[in-house]
Design a protein around this motif. Sequence first.
Motif, mmCIF file in Angstrom:
data_model
loop_
_atom_site.group_PDB
_atom_site.id
_atom_site.type_symbol
_atom_site.label_atom_id
_atom_site.label_comp_id
_atom_site.label_asym_id
_atom_site.label_seq_id
_atom_site.Cartn_x
_atom_site.Cartn_y
_atom_site.Cartn_z
ATOM 1 N N PHE A 4 7.878 -3.128 -2.210
ATOM 2 C CA PHE A 4 6.566 -3.626 -2.608
ATOM 3 C C PHE A 4 5.539 -2.491 -2.627
ATOM 4 N N THR A 5 5.575 -1.665 -1.611
ATOM 5 C CA THR A 5 4.655 -0.518 -1.558
ATOM 6 C C THR A 5 4.924 0.426 -2.719
ATOM 7 N N LEU A 6 6.197 0.680 -3.000
ATOM 8 C CA LEU A 6 6.546 1.531 -4.134
ATOM 9 C C LEU A 6 6.023 0.931 -5.445
ATOM 10 N N ALA A 7 6.175 -0.376 -5.612
ATOM 11 C CA ALA A 7 5.674 -1.035 -6.824
ATOM 12 C C ALA A 7 4.162 -0.900 -6.919
ATOM 13 N N ARG A 8 3.459 -1.034 -5.806
ATOM 14 C CA ARG A 8 2.001 -0.895 -5.816
ATOM 15 C C ARG A 8 1.592 0.525 -6.203
ATOM 16 N N VAL A 9 2.294 1.515 -5.652
ATOM 17 C CA VAL A 9 2.012 2.913 -5.993
ATOM 18 C C VAL A 9 2.249 3.149 -7.482
ATOM 19 N N LEU A 10 3.387 2.686 -7.983
ATOM 20 C CA LEU A 10 3.682 2.857 -9.414
ATOM 21 C C LEU A 10 2.657 2.135 -10.273
ATOM 22 N N HIS A 11 2.222 0.961 -9.821
ATOM 23 C CA HIS A 11 1.237 0.182 -10.576
ATOM 24 C C HIS A 11 -0.067 0.974 -10.723
ATOM 25 N N ILE A 12 -0.554 1.513 -9.624
ATOM 26 C CA ILE A 12 -1.800 2.292 -9.670
ATOM 27 C C ILE A 12 -1.604 3.571 -10.475
ATOM 28 N N SER A 67 5.768 -3.175 -12.878
ATOM 29 C CA SER A 67 5.424 -3.089 -11.453
ATOM 30 C C SER A 67 4.578 -4.279 -11.020
ATOM 31 N N GLY A 68 3.672 -4.724 -11.888
ATOM 32 C CA GLY A 68 2.862 -5.902 -11.568
ATOM 33 C C GLY A 68 3.720 -7.150 -11.435
ATOM 34 N N LEU A 69 4.631 -7.333 -12.359
ATOM 35 C CA LEU A 69 5.532 -8.486 -12.305
ATOM 36 C C LEU A 69 6.397 -8.428 -11.041
#
Length: 154
Positions: A4-12, A67-69
Amino acid sequence: MDDFTLARVLHILAIVPWIGGVAFVTTVLMPAIRRNNAPGERLAAFHRFEAGFAWQARLWVGLAGLSGLWMIYRADLWYRFSDLRFWWMHAMVAVWAIFAAMLYVAEPLFLHRRMAQSRTPERDFARMERMHRILLLASLIATGGAMAGAHGLI
């Protein structure tokens, strides 16, 4: 680091160049084209620059969407779409959907061809410039709302 943290980083990391690119095109590139090109030549000038940016925009929009999905799925955040207090979730998805439709569907399937054959390039450039301003404003509202919402400010 969890997924989840990785997805948030990629999202930003996807949002920054995507919306930053929209801001640059809208506030720097298009006004420079308007100042330095005759009305009938502006659309062609824009397309010369845009060709180098389109693949980047597709990459960032795609990464932001995936990443958002993943974050919505992973944290089971679907309920937020039924609660208007999370209006910024709707705004993010709406902005993403508009850009995705333009970049993955409209531009490659018909928009580039239509603009290349335009009989009114000056009007098309003006319309495109207006749309960029509207989309930039919507993007900034969605981004600001998302940051404020994610940190409990709204």
